[in-house]
Design a protein around this motif. Structure first.
Motif, PDB file in Angstrom:
ATOM      1  N   LEU A  71       6.942  -0.547  -2.055  1.00 28.11           N
ATOM      2  CA  LEU A  71       5.678  -1.182  -1.694  1.00 28.11           C
ATOM      3  C   LEU A  71       4.508  -0.215  -1.835  1.00 28.11           C
ATOM      4  N   GLU A  72       4.718   1.020  -1.413  1.00 28.94           N
ATOM      5  CA  GLU A  72       3.665   2.029  -1.536  1.00 28.94           C
ATOM      6  C   GLU A  72       3.258   2.221  -2.989  1.00 28.94           C
ATOM      7  N   LYS A  73       4.253   2.294  -3.861  1.00 25.85           N
ATOM      8  CA  LYS A  73       3.981   2.512  -5.280  1.00 25.85           C
ATOM      9  C   LYS A  73       3.340   1.288  -5.924  1.00 25.85           C
ATOM     10  N   GLU A  79       0.758   4.356   3.155  1.00 25.51           N
ATOM     11  CA  GLU A  79       2.038   4.355   3.855  1.00 25.51           C
ATOM     12  C   GLU A  79       2.467   2.922   4.146  1.00 25.51           C
ATOM     13  N   VAL A  80       3.778   2.714   4.121  1.00 30.16           N
ATOM     14  CA  VAL A  80       4.363   1.445   4.540  1.00 30.16           C
ATOM     15  C   VAL A  80       5.427   1.747   5.585  1.00 30.16           C
ATOM     16  N   ILE A  81       5.422   0.987   6.662  1.00 33.18           N
ATOM     17  CA  ILE A  81       6.434   1.131   7.706  1.00 33.18           C
ATOM     18  C   ILE A  81       7.173  -0.197   7.813  1.00 33.18           C
ATOM     19  N   VAL A  82       8.480  -0.162   7.567  1.00 34.37           N
ATOM     20  CA  VAL A  82       9.298  -1.372   7.607  1.00 34.37           C
ATOM     21  C   VAL A  82      10.180  -1.338   8.855  1.00 34.37           C
ATOM     22  N   LEU A 293       0.572 -10.698   0.800  1.00 35.91           N
ATOM     23  CA  LEU A 293       0.369 -10.335  -0.607  1.00 35.91           C
ATOM     24  C   LEU A 293      -1.103 -10.487  -0.991  1.00 35.91           C
ATOM     25  N   ALA A 294      -1.745 -11.547  -0.537  1.00 35.42           N
ATOM     26  CA  ALA A 294      -3.169 -11.751  -0.847  1.00 35.42           C
ATOM     27  C   ALA A 294      -4.018 -10.617  -0.270  1.00 35.42           C
ATOM     28  N   ALA A 295      -3.693 -10.178   0.957  1.00 34.33           N
ATOM     29  CA  ALA A 295      -4.434  -9.067   1.573  1.00 34.33           C
ATOM     30  C   ALA A 295      -4.220  -7.769   0.807  1.00 34.33           C
ATOM     31  N   LEU A 296      -2.997  -7.571   0.303  1.00 33.17           N
ATOM     32  CA  LEU A 296      -2.706  -6.379  -0.505  1.00 33.17           C
ATOM     33  C   LEU A 296      -3.457  -6.422  -1.835  1.00 33.17           C
ATOM     34  N   THR A 310      10.422  -9.622   5.114  1.00 30.10           N
ATOM     35  CA  THR A 310       9.092  -9.898   4.574  1.00 30.10           C
ATOM     36  C   THR A 310       8.746  -8.919   3.460  1.00 30.10           C
ATOM     37  N   ALA A 311       9.115  -7.664   3.639  1.00 26.26           N
ATOM     38  CA  ALA A 311       8.864  -6.656   2.603  1.00 26.26           C
ATOM     39  C   ALA A 311       9.554  -7.034   1.301  1.00 26.26           C
ATOM     40  N   GLU A 312      10.801  -7.457   1.416  1.00 21.31           N
ATOM     41  CA  GLU A 312      11.550  -7.870   0.225  1.00 21.31           C
ATOM     42  C   GLU A 312      10.922  -9.104  -0.412  1.00 21.31           C
ATOM     43  N   ALA A 313      10.473 -10.039   0.415  1.00 15.19           N
ATOM     44  CA  ALA A 313       9.858 -11.267  -0.094  1.00 15.19           C
ATOM     45  C   ALA A 313       8.539 -10.982  -0.811  1.00 15.19           C
ATOM     46  N   ILE A 314       7.774 -10.039  -0.290  1.00 13.21           N
ATOM     47  CA  ILE A 314       6.506  -9.662  -0.935  1.00 13.21           C
ATOM     48  C   ILE A 314       6.749  -9.057  -2.303  1.00 13.21           C
ATOM     49  N   LEU A 315       7.749  -8.180  -2.391  1.00 16.10           N
ATOM     50  CA  LEU A 315       8.076  -7.560  -3.677  1.00 16.10           C
ATOM     51  C   LEU A 315       8.548  -8.611  -4.678  1.00 16.10           C
TER      52      LEU A 315
END
Length: 320
Positions: A71-73, A79-82, A293-296, A310-315
């Motif tokens: 996610l960071e890349k 930073e991302v905290i999961v 995702l829209a905010a990112l 959620t992290a996996e779903a965003i990717l």
């Protein structure tokens, strides 16, 4: 001797002094009567010669670390905290997010900083996990006005005040509604000297602590606020709204220009959010994947705190 010309005995001795005896490079240089730069080069040579082998014992799930890195890349985040998805139980996820957010705040805030907050149930829980026993020279303030007359504990003023108490810092309050009937009424509100003063502080915020909403998921809260009807919420979605940040709606591209409501919000605007040096987005639960995702995509987040599913779903969604 190795190819660099360092004696094996010297590399072993230097390595033991540094890693086993815990001497710093200056102390080693003095004992061995060599320069600090030589000590550094000897340690580097010892690593290449496999005299030194460093192992990191990671007690955290490896997939979390990998998810964070991906996610960071992908979104160029600081930073991302999961956190754990807690069997997809929304309330349990909120607690995990709040705990991680409190720990992150404790780590990064510095005296002299101003922290702006939005609203929401997850942000309201952060105070429960703050562990601070010293007075901090920091100021918390709301980034948007109050959300109706119900659930006052999730209002920006309440969250700012609670966090200021926990961190033993200062707090500024915004005595205004989040949304007014028309832009002209907003202009009247923001002419008030106290509100103008707070707006100036908003432009100098060092850190923002923001929830990310998904209109149809936040339906009950939005309806209770008195600003929205179910018909209006559906109209927002039909117009392309997939998320709200600080009561400002955005589409899947992170744009908010098409939403008339945004011009009636008393608080920070989307462009000023982007200018905040450190923007922390806190949101979880898979149903919010499009909103996050829209905010990112819109550039409203530097640090994301979310859960594993959620992290996996965003990717996965961003791959489409």
């Amino acid at each position: 001797m190795n190819k660099k010309g360092y004696d094996t005995r010297l590399m072993v001795k230097c390595s033991q002094m540094y890693y086993e005896e815990h001497l710093n490079q200056g102390e080693i240089a003095e004992k061995l009567q060599i320069s600090k730069s030589s000590v550094s080069r000897i340690l580097s040579a010892a690593k290449k010669a496999k005299i030194i082998k460093i192992t990191v014992n990671n007690p955290i799930k490896n997939q979390y670390i990998q998810l964070e890195k991906e996610l960071e890349k992908r979104f160029d985040l600081k930073e991302v905290i999961v956190v754990d998805s807690m069997a997809d139980e929304p309330e349990e996820i909120k607690k995990e997010l709040a705990k991680a957010s409190a720990e992150y705040l404790e780590r990064i805030i510095k005296d002299g900083q101003t922290i702006g907050v939005t609203w929401g149930t997850t942000l309201n829980k952060i105070k429960d996990y703050v562990n601070n026993d010293k007075k901090r020279d920091i100021t918390f303030l709301p980034l948007v006005g109050g959300i109706g007359e119900t659930n006052v504990n999730i209002h920006p003023n309440s969250i700012a005040l609670d966090l200021a108490r926990k961190f033993k810092g200062d707090c500024k309050l915004l005595h205004a509604p989040s949304i007014v009937d028309d832009p002209a009424r907003k202009d009247i509100f923001i002419q008030d000297k106290n509100i103008q003063s707070l707006f100036k502080l908003m432009k100098d915020v060092d850190i923002s602590l923001m929830g990310i909403g998904y209109p149809l998921l936040n339906t009950s809260t939005l309806l209770e606020s008195g600003y929205f009807t179910m018909k209006y919420i559906k109209k927002l979605e039909e117009s392309g709204a997939v998320a709200d940040i600080s009561s400002l709606f955005i589409d899947k591209y992170g744009k908010g220009d098409n939403f008339e409501l945004n011009r009636r919000v008393i608080g920070i605007d989307l462009e000023d959010i982007k200018k905040i040096p450190l923007k922390i987005g806190i949101a979880g639960y898979v149903a919010k994947k499009r909103a996050i995702l829209a905010a990112l995509v819109g550039g409203y987040i530097d640090v994301l705190i979310t859960d594993e599913n959620t992290a996996e779903a965003i990717l996965a969604l961003s791959d489409k």
